[in-house]
Design a protein around this motif. Structure first.
Motif, short mmCIF file in Angstrom:
data_model
loop_
_atom_site.label_atom_id
_atom_site.label_comp_id
_atom_site.label_asym_id
_atom_site.label_seq_id
_atom_site.Cartn_x
_atom_site.Cartn_y
_atom_site.Cartn_z
N ASP A 210 0.86 -1.18 0.00
CA ASP A 210 0.00 0.00 0.00
C ASP A 210 0.90 1.24 0.00
N VAL A 211 0.29 2.37 -0.26
CA VAL A 211 1.05 3.62 -0.15
C VAL A 211 1.11 4.02 1.34
N ALA A 212 1.97 4.96 1.65
CA ALA A 212 2.05 5.52 3.01
C ALA A 212 2.46 4.50 4.06
N MET A 213 3.36 3.60 3.72
CA MET A 213 3.67 2.50 4.65
C MET A 213 4.95 2.71 5.46
N GLY A 214 5.74 3.69 5.12
CA GLY A 214 7.01 3.86 5.85
C GLY A 214 6.89 4.93 6.91
N THR A 215 7.80 5.89 6.85
CA THR A 215 7.81 6.99 7.82
C THR A 215 6.46 7.70 7.86
N THR A 216 5.79 7.75 6.71
CA THR A 216 4.52 8.47 6.61
C THR A 216 3.45 7.95 7.56
N LYS A 217 3.47 6.67 7.85
CA LYS A 217 2.39 6.15 8.69
C LYS A 217 2.73 6.18 10.18
N ALA A 218 3.94 6.53 10.53
CA ALA A 218 4.31 6.51 11.95
C ALA A 218 5.20 7.70 12.28
N ASN A 219 4.59 8.85 12.44
CA ASN A 219 5.34 10.06 12.82
C ASN A 219 4.44 10.93 13.69
N SER A 220 4.88 12.12 13.99
CA SER A 220 4.12 12.96 14.93
C SER A 220 2.89 13.61 14.30
N ALA A 221 2.81 13.64 12.98
CA ALA A 221 1.66 14.19 12.27
C ALA A 221 1.46 15.68 12.52
N ILE A 222 2.60 16.37 12.61
CA ILE A 222 2.57 17.80 12.93
C ILE A 222 2.90 18.63 11.70
N PRO B 126 -1.16 12.28 8.29
CA PRO B 126 -0.12 12.13 7.27
C PRO B 126 -0.41 11.04 6.24
N TYR B 127 -0.96 9.90 6.69
CA TYR B 127 -1.21 8.83 5.70
C TYR B 127 -2.40 9.19 4.82
N GLN B 128 -3.37 9.93 5.39
CA GLN B 128 -4.48 10.39 4.54
C GLN B 128 -3.97 11.36 3.48
N LEU B 129 -3.01 12.20 3.87
CA LEU B 129 -2.46 13.16 2.92
C LEU B 129 -1.75 12.41 1.78
N ALA B 130 -1.00 11.36 2.13
CA ALA B 130 -0.32 10.58 1.10
C ALA B 130 -1.33 9.82 0.24
N ILE B 131 -2.30 9.18 0.88
CA ILE B 131 -3.30 8.42 0.14
C ILE B 131 -4.07 9.34 -0.80
N ALA B 132 -4.48 10.50 -0.26
CA ALA B 132 -5.28 11.42 -1.06
C ALA B 132 -4.50 11.94 -2.27
N SER B 133 -3.23 12.30 -2.07
CA SER B 133 -2.48 12.83 -3.20
C SER B 133 -2.16 11.72 -4.20
N ALA B 134 -1.89 10.51 -3.72
CA ALA B 134 -1.66 9.40 -4.65
C ALA B 134 -2.94 9.08 -5.42
N GLU B 135 -4.09 9.15 -4.73
CA GLU B 135 -5.37 8.90 -5.43
C GLU B 135 -5.58 9.96 -6.51
N ASN B 136 -5.29 11.20 -6.19
CA ASN B 136 -5.44 12.26 -7.18
C ASN B 136 -4.53 12.00 -8.38
N ALA B 137 -3.30 11.54 -8.10
CA ALA B 137 -2.37 11.21 -9.19
C ALA B 137 -2.97 10.12 -10.08
N VAL B 138 -3.54 9.09 -9.43
CA VAL B 138 -4.13 7.98 -10.20
C VAL B 138 -5.28 8.49 -11.06
N LEU B 139 -6.12 9.35 -10.48
CA LEU B 139 -7.24 9.89 -11.25
C LEU B 139 -6.75 10.68 -12.46
N ASN B 140 -5.53 11.21 -12.35
CA ASN B 140 -4.96 11.97 -13.48
C ASN B 140 -4.01 11.12 -14.33
N GLY B 141 -4.08 9.81 -14.17
CA GLY B 141 -3.37 8.94 -15.10
C GLY B 141 -2.09 8.30 -14.60
N THR B 142 -1.67 8.62 -13.38
CA THR B 142 -0.45 7.99 -12.86
C THR B 142 -0.70 6.52 -12.59
#
Lengths: 479, 417
Positions: free
Chosen positions: A36-48, A149-165
């Protein structure tokens, strides 16, 4: 197919760069070693989202932090990502720390941080009624906030997919070849191969290793481990802003804050663990020290209210700054490395910067009519009664609660399973919907989520994993 | 907006018994709301026997015990809705619930009976160090996978905690061909019923190690093993006693927590020891017309006691609705000297019947006495061969005794060695 750009690493940095690129007339692929996306540092940080006074003036950290924090509210709103500009306080608990506040304030001014103020004891207690009585004052920065943070990664990756990535998951990059004649990279994983004209290395803690695959050995990354504790939402009253202590050599110290979802988080510890073993275990002595430090800020913190603890690894570079730009070995290979704090805050600005770099190299124009956002996820428990009624009338599946603690409906889970980057494991559903993130930690809903995943993906229950790979939850049928 | 005399939140053994009793007491308009697909609650996955020995004098399985009440619900034409989750109970006894057929339900009730049961303490709450791999789950979750879904969570098992569900699952996993390597218990005694230790562990040669806990979880994707260690009297691991046990599954049976989110949000007073509401002998909470019974009130070891308690709540709610509840003249109860808690926390001197006080002790006692005092005067003393935290005890305050007490008095129960 030969892609214009391959982005290695689908954390928040790789995802935001991919999103920015997807708004242009180019082809791109986002490569990720996990399920899945957002599986490294992105899913376990302070979210600040940091205001930007920590980094030294003139550093990339300072520049991208301040720019990123400025972009964050708009991006989160556009992408339907939970974000709250709650502000932050750096607290002086001892007389001698008051000087530090002034130093930080002055640095903030140099970095271009708006809306800062040094506040006295009374104003601090007004903001944070549960702060330690000995607190003398604080640096209050109104632009700081908390984000998912993981929602931010998921959301931006989803947007990329919707635009053809294209997204390639479970793709562990083992070898990168470069053909000098065709000027094409071949990025290999086992017998799989992806070809691209440009490569962007956003491999987080492994960005040094990925760079070395093209012979660029200039990047040293040390895994800096941080352990956290998450408290029940019923402790949410303990913090209103992000509460920092005065910073030290190893980082910004132990913070206490209310997450964007309303839990209280405290951490991180900060221990360098080399650059080989991805040790994500938690340790009782470390967590004890986290609690002890957290109680200096908020004495009422009680481990009885902890619902989970976890560890994350930050990609620390001994240069103490982000490493962003062309590799000295190959200008078509862009390193985005050493992205530790304030990497999350900086992500939107890094996305724009790297996109500009690539767009200039390729000489491409913006796509007409690209998707700006993604489908807004339903968050049932945030709806009014009227909205709930309406929603269930339209689709009955939103009337069936699967996760009791967080009030997540079957409809929301099905949306996650059928989203542009489909959730295929239990943790993927959890990150997208919060099912299993509450106080029972999936005790009741875990098996229902497994059933839904199996049903929707046409699999058996014992095919379903917690987070891909060999993390199976069941081992076969009963006798 | 719908109107009912009594809304029961939860269709497990507690909610069903309360609804049945309320109906028998003359209230017709009753609605039971259950979040699962069927009535019966957690009993539906408890396919072992041992239920009903005290109440029915028979040894029933969980589903059989539940079925006795499901039949009565049907025979008495008590309305119920399954797959329905209650979202809120308000200060004026309005209930908001949701399901996929009715959508959002808004129900005005005269009385509400809270019977939401309890949940298991998860790994996160234990702060057990180590990795966050697959293969670690609560014993109840494993029970659902095995008994309802027909899937095995693993083959080599360590169980942390000797609560009853853990003991039951040790046997169940063994019968399904898994190897249960160890049951370890932090405390120097088991919190499970003696009969379960004998029938689920001893009979199968499964070792139970007391004063022992899991200090580390190993494995990156799937669990590969756990490190266990002996603990000292302060429950701290003793250096040098660590040993690694290879396993693919760790089941947790480390306590149950009453699910009182609705209660808390309604502003009803909770007892910090039971984590359930503060109630009187009719199981009425501090919010008039709201009653609580079963594991949401305090965790029981036997469903038989849940049934009896729920009858009290059902009768209390019915009297409240019918306006026949006696005037309140309360005394309070308090556990002292080894007694952790007492339910009910208040007793109405006008109750008009004997009142049973249920209590739990904090550790194992042998040959100790249970002493009951009223305003400091000893009124009862009973010698007990054994008292243990895992076995709920009770004493009866006779109606004739209650008549001698004065409003505002204090009844204390203690253990004397």
């Amino acid at each position: 197919m030969i892609y214009d750009v391959a982005v290695i690493g689908a954390g928040v940095i790789g995802s935001m760069i991919s999103m920015e690129l997807s708004h242009y007339n180019l082809s791109s692929v986002l490569i990720e070693r996990f399920n899945d996306v957002a599986m490294g540092t992105t899913k376990a940080n302070s979210a600040i989202v940091h205001a930007g006074f920590d980094a030294m003036p003139g550093t990339l950290k300072a520049k991208f932090n301040v720019e990123g924090t400025k972009l964050m509210p708009g991006i989160c709103k556009t992408l339907h990502v939970p974000f709250k500009q709650c502000g932050s306080v750096v607290v002086a608990f001892y007389e001698e720390q008051l000087k530090t506040l002034q130093t930080l304030y002055d640095r903030g001014i140099k970095n271009g941080v708006p809306d800062m103020e040094i506040i006295g004891r009374d104003k601090l207690r007004e903001l944070e009624p549960h702060i330690n009585e000995i607190a003398k004052g604080a640096l209050y920065a109104k632009t700081a906030g908390v984000v998912c943070p993981y929602q931010l990664a998921i959301a931006s990756a989803e947007n990329a997919v919707l635009n053809g990535t294209k997204v390639e998951l479970n793709y562990q990059v083992e070898k990168i070849d470069y053909d000098e004649n065709s000027k094409i990279f071949s990025i290999c994983s086992g017998d799989r191969k992806i070809e691209a004209k440009y490569v962007i290395n956003c491999a987080g803690i492994h960005s040094g290793k990925v760079a070395s695959l093209i012979g660029d050995n200039s990047i040293e990354i040390i895994f800096r481990k941080g352990e956290y504790m998450l408290l029940d939402k019923n402790q949410g009253h303990l913090a209103n802003t992000v509460i920092f202590q005065c910073p030290s050599e190893m980082g910004k110290g132990i913070l206490v804050t209310k997450t964007v979802d309303g839990n209280v988080i405290t951490g991180p510890s900060s221990i360098d663990i080399g650059s080989v073993d991805e040790d994500l275990s938690t340790n009782s002595d470390v967590l004890d020290s986290v609690v002890e430090a957290a109680r200096l800020s908020v004495p009422e913190i009680n481990t009885r209210n902890v619902i989970t603890s976890f560890a994350g690894l930050r990609a620390h570079s001994p240069t103490n700054d982000f490493i962003i730009g062309e590799s000295d070995v190959n200008p078509s290979f862009i390193n985005v490395a050493g992205i530790e704090s304030p990497g999350l805050s900086a992500a939107p600005a890094i996305g724009v910067y790297v996109k500009d770099l690539i767009v200039k190299k390729l000489g491409v124009s913006m796509k007409e009519g690209y998707e700006l956002s993604r489908k807004a996820p339903v968050r049932f428990n945030e709806l009014t009664n009227e909205q709930k009624k309406e929603l269930i009338e339209k689709d009955k599946r939103y009337g069936r609660i699967i996760c009791r603690c967080e009030t997540v409906t079957e409809g929301e889970i099905l949306d996650a399973i059928h989203s542009p980057i489909p959730a295929t494991d239990v943790d993927g559903v959890k990150r997208r919907t919060r099912a299993g993130m509450g106080r029972c930690q999936g005790g009741f809903c875990g098996s229902k989520v497994v059933e839904l995943l199996a049903r929707e993906h046409g699999l058996k229950l014992d095919d379903i994993t917690k987070f891909g790979g060999n993390s199976k939850l069941l081992v076969g049928k009963t006798k | 907006m719908l109107n009912y005399d009594i809304v029961v939140v939860g269709g497990g053994p507690a909610g069903m018994a309360a609804a049945v009793k309320a109906k028998e007491c003359g209230v017709d308009s009753i609605l039971v709301l259950e979040r699962a697909e069927t009535l019966g609650g957690i009993l539906e996955q408890c396919i072992h026997t041992g239920f009903g020995l005290h109440y029915f004098g028979e040894e029933l399985s969980g589903p059989e015990y539940a079925d006795r009440f499901i039949q009565q619900i049907t025979e008495k034409n008590i309305e119920y809705k399954t797959d329905t989750m209650v979202l809120e109970v308000t200060a004026d006894n309005k209930v908001y619930a949701v399901n996929s057929t009715d959508g959002l339900l808004e129900i005005q009730a005269k009385a509400v009976i809270l019977a939401m049961g309890c949940r298991e303490r998860p790994r996160g709450a234990l702060n057990t160090p180590g990795t966050r791999c697959a293969g670690v789950m609560t014993a109840g979750t494993a029970q659902k996978y095995v008994n309802i879904d027909g899937y095995m969570p693993g083959k080599k098992v360590v169980i942390l905690g000797s609560g009853d569900i853990g003991l039951i699952m040790a046997r169940r996993m063994t019968l399904e061909g898994a190897e249960v390597k160890l049951v370890c218990e932090l405390m120097p005694y088991s919190s499970g019923l003696t009969r379960n230790i004998v029938q689920c562990l001893d009979d199968y040669g499964i070792p139970l190690e007391l004063s022992c806990t899991v200090i580390r979880i190993h494995g990156n994707e799937r669990l590969e093993g756990v490190t266990v260690a002996k603990v000292d009297e302060n429950r701290r691991p003793i250096k040098g006693t660590e040993r690694f046990i290879e396993c693919d599954t760790l089941l947790l049976s480390v306590g149950l927590i009453p699910e009182n989110e609705l209660t808390r949000e309604a502003g009803i007073e909770l007892d910090p020891v039971t984590s359930g509401a503060v109630v009187d002998e009719s199981r009425q909470t501090t919010q008039p017309g709201v009653f609580a019974c079963g594991n949401v009130l305090h965790v029981h070891d036997l469903v038989d006691y849940v049934t009896l308690e729920s009858y009290s709540a059902g009768e209390g709610a019915a009297k409240y609705v019918l306006g026949t509840a006696p005037e309140k003249r309360y005394i309070t109860t308090k556990g002292v000297g080894g007694v952790r808690y007492i339910v009910p926390q208040k007793v109405n001197l006008n109750a008009g019947e004997d009142v049973k006080l249920y209590f739990r002790v904090g550790r194992v006692y042998k040959g100790a006495s249970v002493v009951v005092k009223y305003n400091g005067y000893e009124i009862m003393r009973r010698k007990k061969p054994r008292l243990a935290p895992g076995e709920m005890e009770n004493v009866i305050l006779k109606e004739s005794e209650l008549a001698k007490f004065a409003e505002g008095g204090l009844v204390e129960i203690s253990v004397e060695e």
